[in-house]
Motif scaffolding. Structure first.
Motif, PDB file in Angstrom:
ATOM      1  N   UNK A   1       0.808  -1.210   0.000  1.00 36.63           N
ATOM      2  CA  UNK A   1       0.000   0.000   0.000  1.00 36.63           C
ATOM      3  C   UNK A   1       0.843   1.263   0.000  1.00 36.63           C
ATOM      4  N   UNK A   2       2.043   1.194   0.582  1.00 37.21           N
ATOM      5  CA  UNK A   2       2.912   2.363   0.630  1.00 37.21           C
ATOM      6  C   UNK A   2       3.923   2.409  -0.495  1.00 37.21           C
ATOM      7  N   UNK A   3       3.798   1.506  -1.453  1.00 38.89           N
ATOM      8  CA  UNK A   3       4.786   1.394  -2.540  1.00 38.89           C
ATOM      9  C   UNK A   3       6.196   1.328  -1.986  1.00 38.89           C
ATOM     10  N   UNK A   4       6.384   0.491  -0.984  1.00 40.94           N
ATOM     11  CA  UNK A   4       7.681   0.347  -0.329  1.00 40.94           C
ATOM     12  C   UNK A   4       8.671  -0.341  -1.258  1.00 40.94           C
ATOM     13  N   UNK A   5       9.906   0.133  -1.231  1.00 37.68           N
ATOM     14  CA  UNK A   5      10.959  -0.458  -2.043  1.00 37.68           C
ATOM     15  C   UNK A   5      11.240  -1.867  -1.551  1.00 37.68           C
ATOM     16  N   UNK A   6      11.138  -2.814  -2.458  1.00 41.74           N
ATOM     17  CA  UNK A   6      11.427  -4.205  -2.156  1.00 41.74           C
ATOM     18  C   UNK A   6      12.861  -4.539  -2.547  1.00 41.74           C
ATOM     19  N   UNK A   7      13.285  -4.043  -3.706  1.00 40.97           N
ATOM     20  CA  UNK A   7      14.670  -4.258  -4.134  1.00 40.97           C
ATOM     21  C   UNK A   7      15.031  -3.279  -5.247  1.00 40.97           C
ATOM     22  N   UNK A   8      16.321  -3.134  -5.439  1.00 45.24           N
ATOM     23  CA  UNK A   8      16.877  -2.323  -6.514  1.00 45.24           C
ATOM     24  C   UNK A   8      17.710  -3.263  -7.376  1.00 45.24           C
ATOM     25  N   UNK A   9      17.411  -3.312  -8.673  1.00 44.22           N
ATOM     26  CA  UNK A   9      18.151  -4.197  -9.560  1.00 44.22           C
ATOM     27  C   UNK A   9      19.189  -3.386 -10.339  1.00 44.22           C
ATOM     28  N   UNK A  10      20.357  -3.977 -10.495  1.00 46.05           N
ATOM     29  CA  UNK A  10      21.506  -3.313 -11.121  1.00 46.05           C
ATOM     30  C   UNK A  10      21.841  -3.978 -12.437  1.00 46.05           C
ATOM     31  N   UNK A  11      22.636  -3.279 -13.268  1.00 46.96           N
ATOM     32  CA  UNK A  11      22.994  -3.795 -14.591  1.00 46.96           C
ATOM     33  C   UNK A  11      24.054  -4.884 -14.557  1.00 46.96           C
ATOM     34  N   UNK A  12      24.780  -5.002 -13.465  1.00 47.48           N
ATOM     35  CA  UNK A  12      25.824  -6.017 -13.411  1.00 47.48           C
ATOM     36  C   UNK A  12      25.832  -6.696 -12.040  1.00 47.48           C
ATOM     37  N   UNK A  13      26.289  -7.923 -11.979  1.00 51.77           N
ATOM     38  CA  UNK A  13      26.415  -8.610 -10.687  1.00 51.77           C
ATOM     39  C   UNK A  13      27.384  -7.887  -9.744  1.00 51.77           C
ATOM     40  N   UNK A  14      28.392  -7.245 -10.292  1.00 57.20           N
ATOM     41  CA  UNK A  14      29.362  -6.527  -9.461  1.00 57.20           C
ATOM     42  C   UNK A  14      28.709  -5.350  -8.743  1.00 57.20           C
ATOM     43  N   UNK A  15      27.891  -4.574  -9.459  1.00 55.04           N
ATOM     44  CA  UNK A  15      27.188  -3.457  -8.823  1.00 55.04           C
ATOM     45  C   UNK A  15      26.168  -3.966  -7.809  1.00 55.04           C
ATOM     46  N   UNK A  16      25.465  -5.027  -8.142  1.00 50.84           N
ATOM     47  CA  UNK A  16      24.492  -5.605  -7.212  1.00 50.84           C
ATOM     48  C   UNK A  16      25.188  -6.042  -5.924  1.00 50.84           C
ATOM     49  N   UNK A  17      26.326  -6.661  -6.050  1.00 54.57           N
ATOM     50  CA  UNK A  17      27.085  -7.104  -4.871  1.00 54.57           C
ATOM     51  C   UNK A  17      27.569  -5.908  -4.050  1.00 54.57           C
ATOM     52  N   UNK A  18      28.032  -4.874  -4.727  1.00 58.58           N
ATOM     53  CA  UNK A  18      28.560  -3.681  -4.053  1.00 58.58           C
ATOM     54  C   UNK A  18      27.485  -2.968  -3.230  1.00 58.58           C
ATOM     55  N   UNK A  19      26.262  -2.919  -3.736  1.00 56.67           N
ATOM     56  CA  UNK A  19      25.193  -2.157  -3.079  1.00 56.67           C
ATOM     57  C   UNK A  19      24.126  -3.039  -2.434  1.00 56.67           C
ATOM     58  N   UNK A  20      24.405  -4.311  -2.202  1.00 58.12           N
ATOM     59  CA  UNK A  20      23.352  -5.243  -1.781  1.00 58.12           C
ATOM     60  C   UNK A  20      22.691  -4.885  -0.452  1.00 58.12           C
ATOM     61  N   UNK A  21      23.352  -4.206   0.455  1.00 58.63           N
ATOM     62  CA  UNK A  21      22.730  -3.843   1.736  1.00 58.63           C
ATOM     63  C   UNK A  21      22.522  -2.345   1.879  1.00 58.63           C
ATOM     64  N   UNK A  22      22.694  -1.594   0.804  1.00 63.73           N
ATOM     65  CA  UNK A  22      22.583  -0.131   0.831  1.00 63.73           C
ATOM     66  C   UNK A  22      21.125   0.291   0.748  1.00 63.73           C
TER      67      UNK A  22
END
Length: 63
Positions: A31-52
């Motif tokens: 209902x609040x349009x809460x962010x569930x996840x952010x998807x990145x273009x590369x596995x390296x970026x996803x790993x770098x920001x996984x808990x941000x």
């Protein structure tokens, strides 16, 4: 997007966004349009920001 035979809830929302000068896809739910996840273009970026958590996105536990 509503799930097949979904009986409750507001569905899942997808939106293009930019974080740290990188194009990302933000996925939000509820209902609040809460962010569930952010998807990145590369596995390296996803790993770098996984808990941000980003200040310009809304998370359910920020309430």
């Amino acid at each position: 997007m509503m799930g097949w035979m979904q009986g409750a809830g507001d569905g899942t929302f997808y939106g293009p966004h930019t974080e740290n000068d990188q194009p990302v896809l933000v996925i939000g739910e509820g209902a609040g349009l809460w962010t569930n996840c952010v998807t990145w273009k590369s596995p390296q970026l996803a790993q770098q920001y996984k808990h941000k958590k980003f200040n310009d996105l809304y998370y359910q536990d920020d309430e």
